[in-house]
Structure formats: C-alpha cells, structure tokens
Scaffold this active site. Structure first.
Site, short mmCIF file in Angstrom:
data_model
loop_
_atom_site.label_atom_id
_atom_site.label_comp_id
_atom_site.label_asym_id
_atom_site.label_seq_id
_atom_site.Cartn_x
_atom_site.Cartn_y
_atom_site.Cartn_z
N ASP A 1 -46.01 3.95 1.41
CA ASP A 1 -46.04 5.31 1.28
C ASP A 1 -47.46 5.90 1.61
O ASP A 1 -47.52 7.25 1.72
CB ASP A 1 -45.78 5.72 -0.04
CG ASP A 1 -46.54 5.35 -1.23
OD1 ASP A 1 -47.16 6.04 -1.65
OD2 ASP A 1 -46.67 4.12 -1.44
N HIS B 1 -37.04 -11.52 13.89
CA HIS B 1 -38.28 -12.09 14.18
C HIS B 1 -39.52 -11.17 13.64
O HIS B 1 -40.57 -11.35 13.98
CB HIS B 1 -38.34 -12.83 15.44
CG HIS B 1 -39.59 -13.68 15.71
ND1 HIS B 1 -40.33 -13.34 16.67
CD2 HIS B 1 -39.94 -14.70 15.25
CE1 HIS B 1 -41.34 -14.17 16.72
NE2 HIS B 1 -40.83 -15.28 16.03
N LYS C 1 -49.77 -12.58 20.91
CA LYS C 1 -48.87 -12.01 21.84
C LYS C 1 -49.33 -10.67 22.12
O LYS C 1 -49.29 -9.80 21.42
CB LYS C 1 -47.57 -11.87 21.28
CG LYS C 1 -46.92 -12.99 20.53
CD LYS C 1 -46.11 -12.77 19.24
CE LYS C 1 -45.85 -13.74 18.19
NZ LYS C 1 -45.43 -15.05 18.70
N HIS D 1 -50.88 -18.13 18.73
CA HIS D 1 -49.71 -17.65 18.43
C HIS D 1 -49.71 -16.16 18.94
O HIS D 1 -48.91 -15.48 18.67
CB HIS D 1 -49.29 -17.77 17.00
CG HIS D 1 -48.09 -17.66 16.64
ND1 HIS D 1 -47.49 -16.52 15.97
CD2 HIS D 1 -46.69 -18.21 17.13
CE1 HIS D 1 -46.21 -16.71 15.90
NE2 HIS D 1 -45.60 -17.63 16.49
#
Length: 481
Positions: free
Chosen positions: A234, A227, A401, A399
């Site tokens: 670089d 998930h 978090k 959504h």
C-alpha cells in the site's frame, strides 16, 4: 436376414466404422484447427494412414488441450485470469506527450494486446541479484500498513525464505492485509525443505496455491503454471522481474544464480496490484477491488503491464515481441536463460539482422536445464547465418530476462523466450519507455557481453556428429519444454 446374421455383420462392421470414423474425425479436426498447413497435412496423413493408432497419437499430442483446459477453468471461475479483455477494437491512446514518435506504433499495438494503457510518471530501479533485490523487498513489507500482496512461482524455505516468512508474519500481526499466492507446482521446489504454505499458514499468513496438482479427483495440470513474480504494498511500491524467493538468487554465494529484479513506483503499481487481485480471485474466489489511493508521478518512465496466458485467443507476448522487433532502428538485445523462439520471431530477428541492425542474444554458457540449451543450439544457425550475434555468459547460471529495442524501450519481467512462457504459463511483463532506464540496462548487457564468449557459425558447424544428433533430438521436443 436373421437376428444372428445382423449380429455377425455388426460385429464385423462396427469396429471398422469406429476406426474409420475416428480417423476421419481426427483428420477433420486437424484440418480445422491446426495453425500451419504443414502441421495440418502431417496430422491428417497420420490419422488417415495409420488408424487406429494415428487418431490416438493425434489426440495425445496434436490437440492443444492446454488452451482448452485453461479456457474451461476461466469460464468455470467467477473471476477471469485478467482484469479486462483487450482486442483489435480497443481504443488507441494519445501518447505524444511522453513516447517518441518512432515508438508510438508499438505503443498502439500494446493498447490492443494489453488490458492496460501506458502510464507516465514512473520510477524504475534496477536490482541485480538477491543481494540487491531482497533487502528493499523486505523493507517494503516491514513498512506496509494497509496490504502486502506477494505472488511467486518458487518460495524456498531456506534462510532467505524464512526471512520473508518472518516479515510477512510481522505484517500480519500488525493488522496488515497480507496475501501470498504460490504456484501449485512451483512450491515443490522447496523440497527437501518444508513446503512454504504450511509454514506461512502456521505464521498466520493468508496463503493460496495456484492450480495445485492432485491425484483425486485427477488434476495434474503440469502446464498452466503461474510464473509471475509480484510484490506490491500500500506504500505505492511494486517489485517484479525474474527472481523467486530463496537462497538460490544470492549470486555471490556458492551455487548462486544471477538474476535481475525491478522496483517500480508510480501509477504502474495500480496495474500490477490489479493483476495480483485477479489471480487471487481466480485461486480463492475472493473478489477485491483495487485500492483507490492516488499514486503520484515519481519519475520519467512510461510503463505498462503485459499479462500473458493460454486463456487468450492470441499469444500476447509473441505478438508484442514481433511488433517490437519490427519497430527497431538500431539494435535488438535479448538476454534470456532459455531461448526457443517460434519461427515467426526467428524470421523477425533474421530480418532485423539483414537490415543491418545489431541483433544480440545473450544466454548462459552453463544452463540448469541442459536439454533446453541443446535444443536452443540446434536453432542458432538460422540467426547466425543472417548476421545475428550470440554470446554465452560464464558461470554463475544467469536467469535474467531482458528484451531491449534501440535505446529507449525494454520489456522486463517473468517471461523467457520459450514455448512455456509464451504459450503455456501465466506471465507478467512490464514495458518500459524510458531512455535513462534502458541505457542502464544496456550498460549492464554490454558488461555481460564483455565477459561472454561469442559463439560463431563456424563453432556451430564444428560440433561432433553425436552433439549434432543430441541437439536435433531435443529440438524435436522443444514445443513441450
């Protein structure tokens, strides 16, 4: 006794011995392996009182085959799913130069839960929604000269997905080492469009699937999902957070999803690079060393990568969250789309609220997985009764978090506060020890709360009987969501 008499005895007693033996074996296994007395006692009773159905039920639902299967896969591979193996004897670092005294205990716990130390000198930029996150991600791909590493759970092949495929193809054509790792289940979210692996391969981009399910030989593996969301180049830049690749994260468009991503620069990028290379090695068998380029200090944030997955003996994220809540002095702020905490975390949040801390949980008012929202609502009484506050955001579906302690610590990344993220998935989170970044996040959360609806204990109690029955029913299955 004759041979026929022995055969008759065997025909009678053989099944009895098998049934009784399976019941005793299942009961013994439950006694030795279950995590709580209630769970062990329940499965022992089911196994002994209802043979042969009881042992079959225990084998189907009581044995943690996810962890067993994950460890077997890890042993079978030449490359583990983590760069190092932390533990209770890991060295504790001296962070007095850049971490406040009240947070050093949490940092010490992280030393023994994570493979990595907290590194100073990082710059953290907060990117809200795809409108802010995708342009700098595409720019980072276009500016890369050495390598581009990308991990995502979902890679849609719509307008945004095609822009990423084009950018990755251009980088490949320039001779850049481009590698894309897509979860074997998550890639199916691209339907009804074309699946991304074929399009990337046609563009010349090296792509791998993480534990793809297959019918033969059977390997469904609906759990054990990768998930993580990682983009690292670089140029010393990494991106991580909650966003997959696709139009769904364009929040200003119809049906869009609100989310948050992070651009990181500084020494933390090397840790994120190592996480990608470890996963890539596991999926492909190709071992690569982390780049040796020096990454200078570019900011004031202390950061650390936190890997989580079912190959570990302990639940890293769950333990870290408990430790973080215990270290709080003023507030605990959680923003999550799915809120199904374990009982230990519920107890820690109850304790924090009873100590007078501001415990706030912000969730979407309209969830893309209604059954998860119903199950979560069932468990809110334990927190509301202790003084925690719960807020439901208006659409669009959120959504994001975030896990924030006081005004100087945040944990961000891919994990949700649910059993799948905390026990079944491979996740990546980043600790941030930095007042400036955390204040930016808190201002964002305060804005969300200002638009949200506070959900009270009275409203919870006023649910209709069918709603309470529905919420309770889905709560029973919450460990499997």
């Amino acid at each position: 006794m004759t041979w026929h008499e022995w055969l008759d005895l065997l025909q009678f007693w053989g099944p009895v011995i098998i049934v009784v033996g399976s019941a005793v074996a299942a009961a013994g296994h439950a006694l030795l392996t279950r995590e709580t007395p209630a769970s062990a006692f329940g499965w022992i009773g089911v196994s002994l009182l209802f043979p042969p159905v009881g042992p079959l039920l225990y084998y189907a639902f009581g044995v943690n085959r996810v962890r067993i299967r994950a460890r077997r896969l890890d042993r079978a591979s030449r490359h583990g799913l983590g760069a190092h193996r932390p533990g209770p004897t890991a060295e504790l670092r001296d962070y007095r130069g850049f971490i406040k005294a009240r947070r050093r205990g949490l940092a010490a716990a992280g030393d023994r839960l994570s493979a990595w130390p907290v590194v100073a000198g990082n710059q953290v930029d907060v990117l809200n929604n795809g409108e802010k996150a995708y342009p700098p991600m595409l720019d980072a791909i276009d500016e890369a000269h050495g390598f581009v590493y990308l991990t995502t759970y979902i890679f849609e092949t719509n307008r945004i997905g095609k822009r990423f495929i084009d950018a990755l193809a251009r980088a490949t054509a320039r001779g850049v080492d481009v590698r894309v790792l897509i979860d074997g289940v998550g890639e199916w979210y691209a339907l009804p469009g074309k699946r991304p692996v074929a399009l990337l391969a046609a563009a010349g981009v090296r792509t791998a699937r993480f534990l793809p399910p297959r019918l033969w030989p059977p390997a469904l593996r609906l759990n054990l999902r990768n998930h993580r969301k990682i983009l690292v180049t670089d140029n010393g830049i990494a991106f991580t957070g909650g966003m997959n690749i696709g139009d769904r994260h364009m929040a200003q468009e119809k049906g869009g999803v609100a989310d948050m991503h992070f651009r990181l620069a500084g020494p933390i990028v090397r840790q994120i690079e190592a996480v990608f290379l470890s996963d890539w090695a596991f999926a492909t068998g190709e071992q690569s060393r982390v780049s040796g380029r020096h990454l200078p200090s570019l900011g004031a944030a202390g950061c650390r990568s936190i890997e989580n997955g079912p190959t570990r003996d302990f639940e890293t994220l769950s333990t870290l969250l408990l430790t973080a809540v215990s270290s709080a002095h003023r507030r605990v702020t959680i923003v999550t789309p799915y809120f199904l905490p374990g009982q230990a975390l519920v107890g820690a949040l109850q304790s924090a609220a009873l100590r007078g801390l501001d415990v706030s949980i912000v969730m979407p008012g309209r969830n893309n997985l209604p059954f998860v929202a119903w199950a979560a609502r069932h468990g809110l009484d334990e927190l509301l009764s202790c003084g925690a506050r719960v807020y439901f955001q208006p659409p669009p579906f959120a959504h994001s978090k975030l896990f924030i302690i006081d005004d100087d610590y945040a944990l961000v990344g891919s994990p949700n506060i649910d059993p799948r993220s905390l026990r079944l998935n491979f996740e990546l989170a980043v600790e941030i020890y930095d007042s400036t970044t955390v204040e930016t996040l808190l201002a964002h959360v305060d804005g969300l709360i200002g638009q949200a609806h506070e959900y009270t204990q009275a409203q919870l109690a006023a649910r209709s009987f069918p709603a309470r029955l529905r919420d309770s029913f889905f709560w029973l299955f919450s460990p499997y969501f």
